[in-house]
Design a protein around this motif. Structure first.
Motif, PDB file in Angstrom:
ATOM      1  N   PHE A  64     -33.183  -0.025  18.989  1.00  0.00           N
ATOM      2  CA  PHE A  64     -32.055   0.275  19.877  1.00  0.00           C
ATOM      3  C   PHE A  64     -32.447   1.263  20.972  1.00  0.00           C
ATOM      4  CE2 PHE A  64     -28.600  -0.638  16.426  1.00  0.00           C
ATOM      5  CZ  PHE A  64     -28.828  -1.994  16.585  1.00  0.00           C
ATOM      6  N   THR A  65     -33.380   2.171  20.661  1.00  0.00           N
ATOM      7  CA  THR A  65     -33.724   3.218  21.627  1.00  0.00           C
ATOM      8  C   THR A  65     -34.941   2.870  22.489  1.00  0.00           C
ATOM      9  OG1 THR A  65     -34.963   4.384  19.882  1.00  0.00           O
ATOM     10  CG2 THR A  65     -32.679   5.070  20.274  1.00  0.00           C
ATOM     11  N   VAL A  66     -35.530   1.690  22.297  1.00  0.00           N
ATOM     12  CA  VAL A  66     -36.585   1.239  23.214  1.00  0.00           C
ATOM     13  C   VAL A  66     -36.040   1.169  24.636  1.00  0.00           C
ATOM     14  CG1 VAL A  66     -37.902  -0.817  23.915  1.00  0.00           C
ATOM     15  CG2 VAL A  66     -38.064   0.027  21.570  1.00  0.00           C
ATOM     16  N   LEU A  67     -34.832   0.620  24.775  1.00  0.00           N
ATOM     17  CA  LEU A  67     -34.214   0.527  26.102  1.00  0.00           C
ATOM     18  C   LEU A  67     -33.927   1.916  26.666  1.00  0.00           C
ATOM     19  CD1 LEU A  67     -33.368  -1.654  28.104  1.00  0.00           C
ATOM     20  CD2 LEU A  67     -31.079  -1.612  27.107  1.00  0.00           C
ATOM     21  N   THR A  68     -33.606   2.870  25.786  1.00  0.00           N
ATOM     22  CA  THR A  68     -33.390   4.256  26.216  1.00  0.00           C
ATOM     23  C   THR A  68     -34.655   4.816  26.856  1.00  0.00           C
ATOM     24  OG1 THR A  68     -31.832   4.577  24.385  1.00  0.00           O
ATOM     25  CG2 THR A  68     -32.686   6.563  25.456  1.00  0.00           C
ATOM     26  N   ALA A  69     -35.796   4.598  26.210  1.00  0.00           N
ATOM     27  CA  ALA A  69     -37.071   5.082  26.745  1.00  0.00           C
ATOM     28  C   ALA A  69     -37.423   4.384  28.050  1.00  0.00           C
ATOM     29  CB  ALA A  69     -38.178   4.869  25.714  1.00  0.00           C
ATOM     30  N   GLN A  70     -37.121   3.094  28.136  1.00  0.00           N
ATOM     31  CA  GLN A  70     -37.412   2.357  29.373  1.00  0.00           C
ATOM     32  C   GLN A  70     -36.594   2.899  30.537  1.00  0.00           C
ATOM     33  OE1 GLN A  70     -36.794  -1.799  28.481  1.00  0.00           O
ATOM     34  NE2 GLN A  70     -38.649  -1.968  27.245  1.00  0.00           N
ATOM     35  N   LYS A  71     -35.314   3.162  30.304  1.00  0.00           N
ATOM     36  CA  LYS A  71     -34.463   3.701  31.369  1.00  0.00           C
ATOM     37  C   LYS A  71     -34.876   5.123  31.742  1.00  0.00           C
ATOM     38  CE  LYS A  71     -31.939   0.020  31.660  1.00  0.00           C
ATOM     39  NZ  LYS A  71     -32.121  -0.894  32.826  1.00  0.00           N
ATOM     40  N   PHE A  72     -35.300   5.897  30.756  1.00  0.00           N
ATOM     41  CA  PHE A  72     -35.779   7.251  31.029  1.00  0.00           C
ATOM     42  C   PHE A  72     -37.054   7.204  31.870  1.00  0.00           C
ATOM     43  CE2 PHE A  72     -38.267  11.057  29.954  1.00  0.00           C
ATOM     44  CZ  PHE A  72     -37.350  12.057  30.251  1.00  0.00           C
ATOM     45  N   GLY A  73     -37.968   6.283  31.513  1.00  0.00           N
ATOM     46  CA  GLY A  73     -39.205   6.126  32.285  1.00  0.00           C
ATOM     47  C   GLY A  73     -38.942   5.675  33.707  1.00  0.00           C
ATOM     48  N   ALA A  74     -37.875   4.891  33.882  1.00  0.00           N
ATOM     49  CA  ALA A  74     -37.516   4.413  35.229  1.00  0.00           C
ATOM     50  C   ALA A  74     -36.728   5.462  36.011  1.00  0.00           C
ATOM     51  CB  ALA A  74     -36.702   3.128  35.127  1.00  0.00           C
ATOM     52  N   GLY A  75     -36.332   6.559  35.354  1.00  0.00           N
ATOM     53  CA  GLY A  75     -35.582   7.630  36.025  1.00  0.00           C
ATOM     54  C   GLY A  75     -34.101   7.354  36.187  1.00  0.00           C
ATOM     55  N   ASP A  76     -33.563   6.361  35.474  1.00  0.00           N
ATOM     56  CA  ASP A  76     -32.148   5.999  35.582  1.00  0.00           C
ATOM     57  C   ASP A  76     -31.377   6.680  34.442  1.00  0.00           C
ATOM     58  OD1 ASP A  76     -29.660   4.851  35.849  1.00  0.00           O
ATOM     59  OD2 ASP A  76     -30.399   2.800  36.073  1.00  0.00           O
ATOM     60  N   MET A  77     -30.925   7.911  34.677  1.00  0.00           N
ATOM     61  CA  MET A  77     -30.304   8.703  33.619  1.00  0.00           C
ATOM     62  C   MET A  77     -28.927   8.166  33.213  1.00  0.00           C
ATOM     63  SD  MET A  77     -32.540  10.941  32.828  1.00  0.00           S
ATOM     64  CE  MET A  77     -33.852   9.802  33.311  1.00  0.00           C
TER      65      MET A  77
ATOM     66  N   SER B 198     -22.063  -5.991  27.923  1.00  0.00           N
ATOM     67  CA  SER B 198     -22.669  -7.028  27.082  1.00  0.00           C
ATOM     68  C   SER B 198     -24.179  -7.113  27.245  1.00  0.00           C
ATOM     69  CB  SER B 198     -22.032  -8.389  27.403  1.00  0.00           C
ATOM     70  OG  SER B 198     -22.211  -8.714  28.769  1.00  0.00           O
ATOM     71  N   TYR B 199     -24.674  -6.889  28.469  1.00  0.00           N
ATOM     72  CA  TYR B 199     -26.111  -7.018  28.671  1.00  0.00           C
ATOM     73  C   TYR B 199     -26.880  -5.912  27.933  1.00  0.00           C
ATOM     74  CZ  TYR B 199     -26.195  -3.157  32.070  1.00  0.00           C
ATOM     75  OH  TYR B 199     -26.106  -1.932  32.683  1.00  0.00           O
ATOM     76  N   LEU B 200     -26.274  -4.710  27.842  1.00  0.00           N
ATOM     77  CA  LEU B 200     -26.915  -3.626  27.100  1.00  0.00           C
ATOM     78  C   LEU B 200     -26.943  -3.946  25.609  1.00  0.00           C
ATOM     79  CD1 LEU B 200     -25.664  -0.214  28.580  1.00  0.00           C
ATOM     80  CD2 LEU B 200     -27.937  -1.239  28.747  1.00  0.00           C
ATOM     81  N   ILE B 201     -25.799  -4.378  25.086  1.00  0.00           N
ATOM     82  CA  ILE B 201     -25.709  -4.729  23.666  1.00  0.00           C
ATOM     83  C   ILE B 201     -26.715  -5.822  23.331  1.00  0.00           C
ATOM     84  CG2 ILE B 201     -24.227  -5.681  21.861  1.00  0.00           C
ATOM     85  CD1 ILE B 201     -23.390  -2.906  22.624  1.00  0.00           C
ATOM     86  N   TRP B 202     -26.768  -6.831  24.184  1.00  0.00           N
ATOM     87  CA  TRP B 202     -27.670  -7.957  23.939  1.00  0.00           C
ATOM     88  C   TRP B 202     -29.126  -7.507  23.947  1.00  0.00           C
ATOM     89  CZ3 TRP B 202     -29.073 -12.188  21.892  1.00  0.00           C
ATOM     90  CH2 TRP B 202     -30.171 -12.904  22.378  1.00  0.00           C
ATOM     91  N   ASN B 203     -29.525  -6.691  24.937  1.00  0.00           N
ATOM     92  CA  ASN B 203     -30.908  -6.229  25.030  1.00  0.00           C
ATOM     93  C   ASN B 203     -31.286  -5.353  23.838  1.00  0.00           C
ATOM     94  OD1 ASN B 203     -31.670  -7.526  27.395  1.00  0.00           O
ATOM     95  ND2 ASN B 203     -30.870  -5.903  28.702  1.00  0.00           N
ATOM     96  N   GLN B 204     -30.349  -4.528  23.384  1.00  0.00           N
ATOM     97  CA  GLN B 204     -30.654  -3.684  22.225  1.00  0.00           C
ATOM     98  C   GLN B 204     -30.745  -4.496  20.943  1.00  0.00           C
ATOM     99  OE1 GLN B 204     -27.500  -0.739  23.091  1.00  0.00           O
ATOM    100  NE2 GLN B 204     -29.088   0.820  23.116  1.00  0.00           N
ATOM    101  N   LEU B 205     -29.868  -5.459  20.779  1.00  0.00           N
ATOM    102  CA  LEU B 205     -29.947  -6.329  19.609  1.00  0.00           C
ATOM    103  C   LEU B 205     -31.207  -7.194  19.651  1.00  0.00           C
ATOM    104  CD1 LEU B 205     -26.223  -7.502  19.282  1.00  0.00           C
ATOM    105  CD2 LEU B 205     -27.433  -5.845  17.840  1.00  0.00           C
ATOM    106  N   ARG B 206     -31.584  -7.614  20.857  1.00  0.00           N
ATOM    107  CA  ARG B 206     -32.759  -8.483  21.034  1.00  0.00           C
ATOM    108  C   ARG B 206     -34.037  -7.786  20.569  1.00  0.00           C
ATOM    109  NH1 ARG B 206     -36.402  -9.125  25.108  1.00  0.00           N
ATOM    110  NH2 ARG B 206     -35.324  -7.582  26.388  1.00  0.00           N
ATOM    111  N   VAL B 207     -34.099  -6.467  20.752  1.00  0.00           N
ATOM    112  CA  VAL B 207     -35.271  -5.709  20.303  1.00  0.00           C
ATOM    113  C   VAL B 207     -35.026  -5.072  18.942  1.00  0.00           C
ATOM    114  CG1 VAL B 207     -36.845  -3.809  20.846  1.00  0.00           C
ATOM    115  CG2 VAL B 207     -35.941  -5.241  22.691  1.00  0.00           C
ATOM    116  N   GLY B 208     -33.812  -4.555  18.721  1.00  0.00           N
ATOM    117  CA  GLY B 208     -33.523  -3.811  17.505  1.00  0.00           C
ATOM    118  C   GLY B 208     -33.574  -4.647  16.242  1.00  0.00           C
ATOM    119  N   PHE B 209     -32.979  -5.833  16.264  1.00  0.00           N
ATOM    120  CA  PHE B 209     -32.941  -6.634  15.049  1.00  0.00           C
ATOM    121  C   PHE B 209     -34.310  -7.194  14.666  1.00  0.00           C
ATOM    122  CE2 PHE B 209     -28.332  -6.482  14.923  1.00  0.00           C
ATOM    123  CZ  PHE B 209     -28.111  -6.509  13.554  1.00  0.00           C
TER     124      PHE B 209
END
Length: 452
Positions: free
Chosen positions: A74-87, A232-243
């Motif tokens: 779930f937090t892979v996307l968090t790290a990606q957004k942090f790396g991109a500077g999009d707080m 929905s796109y956030l939920i989907w991306n997190q489920l796509r990696v998290g599960f």
């Protein structure tokens, strides 16, 4: 933004080492949770109780591994957004991860407690340890929310490059766990139930401390009502990696349960030996787990910044570190690991030590493939690929399962010990193939191919 770390600039090797070291120390202290249970139960309750705690180890890994994999995913996307500077987007990923993790905590608690007794029966848990094993694992299941709280919050902090604060709270919790073990088991005479309550309580406190730290010190993670709006796109991306990451742990655990079932056929003494040896191996293996955790964050931040060449450099650096560590720790365990038996048991020491020595010598020869599994699986997942690493998990299940079934048929303790190494070799080989394919693909996608 105290103690946060941007991993998209600077020397890859230095950054990876500095991030890995606190994670490694934290993982070792986390192992002290179960090790304290094992040592104190084995010394003060007996070999049967030690076997009872050990017989539930694979089930704990199935449940808690699912929690760890899911929260990390779930937090892979968090790290990606942090790396991109999009707080702003980063905070939105944290909000949706919180909602998903809460829902999954409830579901996992209900399902695991409802089906635990049939699962223990299916695994042929010896009758002389069945009741102690059941009581222990049911309390662990009741505390899933505490495990979820710590793992989610520590994953969020690590996604922002902060590997030190989760370490501090783990050290405190590990020490608390030991104290509670002594009180519940020795003073209160609670047996295996006391060990379980000590573990759950200590883990819950470490999670609460992480939450307090975030509220007081990490302003970038202060969420607003708008951050919780359904996207929905956030939920989907997190489920796509998290599960897939969660299922990866579960697939590994299912293979381990097959090994445990084969082991249970050999009796409680061999179960106790396997448990004690496994604790020694797990401490050594925490370096590989830490390297994998680091590469998940490192890859996620750098893929967010579009720096694929830098990811490749990071993989090379951590692989070299892992090979050196494998050689050193492997030699130490091969020659001296068996003497750790004295830490865990006080009766049948000589008999158990012989079996501990067999197990440890079987696994140390395959530490490099184990390192590859941890580093490359997590690194690939950090780049946003969830399904391919899960396929390596299927290969791991096949390798472990086939050897376990053969070992069960022959009632071979050596065969049981070789089941996990077979899984590491098969999965590690597949992950290397995946890695080079992904590197070639992403180099073309983000930048010019790197010239070696």
């Amino acid at each position: 933004m105290a103690l946060q770390k941007d991993m998209t600039t600077g020397s890859p090797g230095k950054i990876i080492f500095e991030f890995t070291l606190p994670v490694f120390i934290g993982n070792v202290f986390q192992q002290f949770y179960n090790m304290a249970d094992t040592v104190i139960v084995g010394k003060f309750v007996g070999t049967g109780a030690l076997a009872a705690v050990g017989s539930t180890g694979t089930i704990m890994f199935l449940i808690l591994g699912f929690v760890m994999g899911m929260t990390a995913g779930f937090t892979v996307l968090t790290a990606q957004k942090f790396g991109a500077g999009d707080m702003k987007a980063m905070r939105q990923t944290v909000a949706s991860a919180t909602i998903l993790s809460t829902l999954m905590s409830v579901l996992l608690t209900v399902v695991s407690m409802a089906f635990m007794k049939p699962l223990l029966r299916f695994m042929k848990t010896p009758e002389d340890i069945f009741q102690d094993a059941y009581v222990y694992i049911m309390i662990i299941c009741a505390g899933i929310f505490a495990q979820m709280l710590y793992n989610l919050l520590s994953s969020i902090l690590r996604a922002l490059g902060n590997s030190k604060v989760p370490l501090y709270f783990l050290i405190l919790a590990a020490l608390l766990n030991i104290v509670l073990d002594l009180v519940f088991i020795i003073v209160c005479k609670m047996g295996t139930a006391g060990a379980a309550w000590a573990t759950v309580t200590a883990q819950g406190i470490s999670g609460v401390l992480c939450l307090v730290y975030i509220v007081k010190k990490v302003s970038v993670l202060h969420l607003k009502r708008d951050d919780f709006r359904f996207k929905s796109y956030l939920i989907w991306n997190q489920l796509r990696v998290g599960f897939p990451m969660a299922l990866q742990y579960s697939i590994t655990a299912i293979g381990s349960m097959m090994v445990q079932t084969s082991l249970n056929l050999l009796g409680s003494v061999q179960v106790a030996a396997f448990t004690a040896a496994g604790k020694v191996e797990q401490i050594a293996n925490q370096a590989y787990v830490a390297m994998g955790t680091t590469m998940a964050t490192y890859s996620a931040q750098n893929i967010g910044a579009g720096k694929v060449r830098r990811i490749h450099q990071g993989f090379r650096s951590v692989t070299m570190m892992g090979c050196v560590y494998s050689a050193v720790i492997g030699l130490l365990i091969a020659f001296f690991g068996k003497y750790m038996t004295y830490v865990f048991v006080s009766d049948n020491v000589n008999t158990i030590m012989q079996s501990v020595d067999i197990y440890l010598k079987c696994v140390v020869m395959f530490f490099v493939p184990l390192m590859i599994v941890n580093v490359y699986r997590n690194g690939i997942q950090g780049m946003g690929y969830g399904l391919m690493p899960m396929m390596a998990g299927v290969a791991e299940l096949i390798g472990r399962g086939v050897v376990a079934v053969v070992a069960a048929g022959r009632k071979s303790y050596v065969g049981v010990c070789l089941a996990s190494p077979a899984a590491w070799v098969l999965a590690g080989s597949l992950l290397l193939v995946m890695y080079f394919y992904i590197m070639k693909h992403d180099m073309k996608k983000f930048e010019q191919p790197v010239s070696e």
